[in-house]
Write an enzyme that holds these catalytic residues in place. Structure first.
Site, PDB file in Angstrom:
ATOM      1  N   CYS A 114      -2.935  -2.973   0.159  1.00  0.00           N
ATOM      2  CA  CYS A 114      -3.420  -2.023  -0.841  1.00  0.00           C
ATOM      3  C   CYS A 114      -4.697  -1.315  -0.403  1.00  0.00           C
ATOM      4  CB  CYS A 114      -3.615  -2.727  -2.181  1.00  0.00           C
ATOM      5  SG  CYS A 114      -2.140  -3.608  -2.706  1.00  0.00           S
ATOM      6  N   HIS A 129      -7.991   1.506  -6.072  1.00  0.00           N
ATOM      7  CA  HIS A 129      -6.609   1.055  -6.006  1.00  0.00           C
ATOM      8  C   HIS A 129      -6.157   0.659  -7.413  1.00  0.00           C
ATOM      9  CE1 HIS A 129      -3.024  -1.094  -5.263  1.00  0.00           C
ATOM     10  NE2 HIS A 129      -3.558  -2.299  -5.393  1.00  0.00           N
ATOM     11  N   ASN A 156       1.495  -0.655  -9.894  1.00  0.00           N
ATOM     12  CA  ASN A 156       0.749  -0.851  -8.653  1.00  0.00           C
ATOM     13  C   ASN A 156       1.660  -0.466  -7.492  1.00  0.00           C
ATOM     14  OD1 ASN A 156      -0.284  -1.992  -6.291  1.00  0.00           O
ATOM     15  ND2 ASN A 156      -1.145  -3.779  -7.327  1.00  0.00           N
TER      16      ASN A 156
END
Ligand code: COA
Length: 334
Positions: A119, A259, A290
């Protein structure tokens, strides 16, 4: 030996995105796990996410987002020197997704490689692009983050199934006469690798199949609470260091684009940083879930589409995730 002379700085020229068509509600996720729409919204902020269909590949989605960004920047594919794709879900060990993207977008002269920093991948890749342009190795770089998280998530895993989504975001980075991408602050803590990891490995699957044994499919596993604690306690200092490194005050930030891991993490970081009412906080997770390395460019694209930010303003980016890895930098909005 001769060395090329680079540009004084680099900047993001444009952003492109690819969001798969299929919208998946919390109700649909709850058909496979014991949970509820209310719990998922309250604990993560996620209302819907997008799942890619079989023909929406990591490389294909990255190429679509990259072509959009190139068209928006008015840069010809032949002028691209480097294609970097941040991803952890390309299904091939080799060849890399980036070579397919390079071919699909028609960047005939470009070098290409994939970058795996989970990520944090997009922020790592952006820093590589900035360094390449300032060193004179490249003039125009395409940086994409693209993920099909759903290929690596067990839909019956009660701790993960509701969090993740698929998609791609891309930027074109080019030379500038002053820095438009600030110094990266990055790091890794491999001692915590087990917090988010793939189980079983491909090798274990291969060996089990060769021995005629059954094997669970490859999937990501996560110690959610530990990851949560790590992110909310350790990432604000990293973000502050990125501001200091760029010489930008927190009050000068028009946007905070972390993020999109969990809205509670996003809001906790915003609070720790002391962001004022004039700083827009990206909340793309609400409708995208996500998407790992795709989440920051997707969130940037959403803010631009909403007209929430203007070209030339400062935004703070921070990515963090499996590895553990993290990276943060200040950028000028394209
Ligand atoms: N639906 C309903 N209840 C659930 C549930 C679900 N899907 N998953 C767990 N619960 C319950 C647990 O059973 C527990 O109940 P109890 O208090 O009665 O024992 C309670 O919710 C709390 O469980 P916990 O695992 O502590 O949940 P949490 O508050 O930590 O939330 C996450 C779970 C995954 C949302 C959260 O840990 C998280 O977001 N972590 C970070 C994830 C992340 O960002 N990963 C990517 C990094 S890049």
């Amino acid at each position: 030996m001769k060395l090329p002379s680079g540009a004084p700085g680099s900047r993001i020229l444009s952003v492109g995105e690819y969001r798969p068509a299929r919208v998946v509600t919390n109700e649909e996720i709850c058909q496979r796990i014991d949970s509820s729409d209310a719990w998922i919204r309250e604990r993560t902020g996620i209302i819907t996410r997008r799942f890619a269909s079989d023909d929406e590949t990591v490389a294909g989605m990255a190429a679509a987002a990259s072509s959009k960004a190139l068209a928006d920047a008015g840069i010809e594919p032949d002028d691209v020197d480097l294609v970097v794709v941040a991803t952890i879900t390309h299904p091939y060990q080799t060849p890399a997704a980036s070579s397919e993207v390079q071919h699909l977008i028609g960047a005939s002269r470009a070098g290409a490689f994939d970058l795996g920093a989970a990520c944090a991948g997009f922020c790592y890749a952006l820093s590589v692009a900035d360094a390449a342009i300032r060193s004179g190795t490249a003039r125009y770089v395409v940086v994409a983050g693209s993920e099909r998280m759903t290929d690596f998530i067990d839909p019956t895993d009660r701790g993960m199934a509701f969090l993740f989504g698929d998609g791609a975001g891309a930027v074109v980075v080019g030379p500038a006469d002053r820095p438009g991408i600030g110094p990266v602050v990055w790091g890794s803590d491999g001692s915590q690798a087990a917090m988010i990891t793939q189980e079983p490995t491909y090798l274990e699957v291969q060996r089990a199949l060769a021995e005629g044994k059954t094997t669970p499919p490859v999937a990501l596993r996560m110690a959610g609470q530990s990851v949560f604690r790590w992110a909310v306690t350790q990432m604000a200092p990293v973000a502050r260091r990125a501001l200091e490194a760029a010489g930008v005050d927190v009050g000068e930030l028009a946007a905070f684009i972390p993020h999109q891991a969990n809205l509670r993490i996003v809001e906790s970081l915003a609070k720790s940083l002391g962001l004022g009412p004039n700083t827009v906080i990206a909340r793309d997770i609400e409708t995208q879930g996500n998407t790992s390395s795709a989440s920051i460019p997707l969130a940037l694209a959403a803010l631009l589409e909403e007209g929430a930010v203007e070209s030339g303003q400062y935004a703070l980016l921070i990515g963090f995730g499996a590895g553990l890895t993290y990276a943060a930098q200040v950028i000028e909005i394209p």
